[in-house]
Write an enzyme that holds these catalytic residues in place. Structure first.
Site, short mmCIF file in Angstrom:
data_model
loop_
_atom_site.label_atom_id
_atom_site.label_comp_id
_atom_site.label_asym_id
_atom_site.label_seq_id
_atom_site.Cartn_x
_atom_site.Cartn_y
_atom_site.Cartn_z
N ILE A 145 -4.20 -7.88 7.20
CA ILE A 145 -4.70 -6.08 7.18
C ILE A 145 -4.93 -6.18 8.34
O ILE A 145 -5.25 -6.86 9.11
CB ILE A 145 -6.19 -6.53 6.46
CG1 ILE A 145 -6.17 -8.09 5.61
CG2 ILE A 145 -7.25 -5.53 6.21
CD1 ILE A 145 -7.85 -7.94 5.19
N HIS A 146 -4.56 -4.51 8.38
CA HIS A 146 -4.57 -4.14 9.93
C HIS A 146 -4.60 -2.15 9.81
O HIS A 146 -5.24 -1.63 10.34
CB HIS A 146 -3.49 -4.35 10.43
CG HIS A 146 -1.83 -3.50 10.23
ND1 HIS A 146 -1.52 -4.14 9.53
CD2 HIS A 146 -1.74 -1.83 10.78
CE1 HIS A 146 -0.28 -3.15 9.50
NE2 HIS A 146 -0.75 -1.77 10.34
N ARG A 147 -4.49 -1.57 8.25
CA ARG A 147 -4.47 -0.54 8.57
C ARG A 147 -6.23 0.03 9.09
O ARG A 147 -7.08 -0.35 8.46
CB ARG A 147 -4.33 0.53 7.08
CG ARG A 147 -2.09 0.04 6.52
CD ARG A 147 -1.82 1.28 7.19
NE ARG A 147 -0.36 0.69 6.46
CZ ARG A 147 0.28 1.25 7.69
NH1 ARG A 147 0.59 2.68 8.06
NH2 ARG A 147 1.49 0.95 6.93
#
Length: 347
Positions: free
Chosen positions: A206-208
């Protein structure tokens, strides 16, 4: 004299793509590469380890630009990249993907009337609230050479009136994956280190910004991961942005196997051995397919629609399941980097 290609990179996915192309450039007598690292991903877990594992030459210029808002970061990069380009006087500027580093490199080159080559041109999610979508569109519209990974990306460019200098070369990430699989099996100890040898697990990332900028969105994703962990262990290499958001919002990742950011070879090993992938990363969606693992994408759209059409990917909130699985020929046979270098030599 050899033609000089100035390569702009700054984020983890770009290191992987650039490694494949740089290996090919190094074999050409007629090309010289100058590598510029903006510093967008700056810590050892997100940057240094990739240069070591992928044998990327040390950057000729390191700008040290990270942090701040999108405009602030891009502006600082733009100013410093212009100075480097004036000093180096390259024949072409090579940019990758859709990050702030990509846009800054393209804008700096366009202001100096330098030809721009964009690797991964033509991708569209059709969601302009994503910073990456704006970066892609603007970079494509100032680029002279557009290297497309799929035929759909060529069609996207044509709808926007871009037809000159467009080339379907395949996907350089596939080149990188083929290069890494055997090396990772030989060198990575990540499974033993995490106690995962012989165990089934799902791999998540997860990084957006759209998933980490609000407590509501991040909470929903974490709850989803926790539900999925009831069926299968979830291994989550925690991106620095996501860690900061979890701490800022006071959220808990209990029940999820959280680990520090990992290098490319460890990531390749986890992809090879996991049961499935859960991600909001465009690159990891494709890598899941390259490793022939089903993927759940934590977004409402994807720029890699062919992975959904071919039955290897699905959007997490989509009402339907996976489609029948087929192979994706558009990504090529692992020779995309050489095709890019061949075009640069001719053009």
């Amino acid at each position: 004299m050899a033609a000089k290609v100035l390569t702009v990179i700054g984020a983890r996915p770009q290191f992987v793509k650039a490694a494949a192309v740089s290996r090919c450039i190094a074999t050409q007598d007629g090309l010289q590469e100058v590598m510029v690292h903006t510093g967008q991903h700056f810590d050892s877990g997100m940057s240094d380890i990739f240069f070591e594992e992928l044998s990327i030459p040390k950057p000729d210029h390191y700008l040290g630009v990270s942090g701040g808002g999108h405009g602030q970061m891009t502006g600082r990069m733009l100013e410093q990249l212009e100075t480097v380009m004036l000093e180096e006087q390259p024949d072409c500027v090579l940019v990758y993907g859709d990050t702030n580093s990509t846009l800054a490199g393209a804008l700096a080159a366009s202001k100096l009337l330098l030809p721009i080559a964009h690797v991964e041109a033509g991708l569209r999610s059709f969601n302009r609230s994503m910073p990456e979508e704006i970066n892609r569109i603007m970079t494509d519209h100032v680029s002279r050479f557009l290297f497309c990974p799929t035929r759909t990306s060529i069609e996207n460019l044509a709808r926007e009136g871009i037809v000159e200098g467009v080339h379907h070369v395949g996907d350089v990430m596939f080149d990188a994956t083929l290069h890494a699989i055997e090396k990772a099996a030989e060198k990575s100890t990540i499974l033993a280190d995490l106690g995962l040898d012989g165990k089934e697990f799902s791999l998540a990332t997860i990084h957006r910004a759209e998933n980490t900028n609000t407590k509501e969105n991040l909470s929903e994703i974490i709850d989803y991961l926790k539900r999925r962990s009831n069926d299968n262990a979830i291994v989550l290499p925690l991106h620095p942005r996501t860690k900061q958001a979890v701490d800022r919002f006071g959220l808990s990742l209990s029940g999820v196997h959280v680990i520090e950011p990992i290098g490319y070879l460890d990531m390749a090993r986890l992809l090879s051995c996991c049961s499935d992938v859960i991600t909001d990363s465009g690159g990891v969606q494709k890598e899941a397919y390259f490793h022939r693992k089903r993927c759940t994408t934590l977004r409402s759209e994807t720029e890699w629609g062919e992975t959904i059409e071919a039955g290897w990917n699905r959007l997490w909130k989509a009402p339907d399941g996976y489609r029948d699985q087929t192979e994706i020929s558009d990504y090529g046979s692992g020779q995309a980097a050489q095709a890019i270098v061949d075009y640069l030599m001719r053009l």
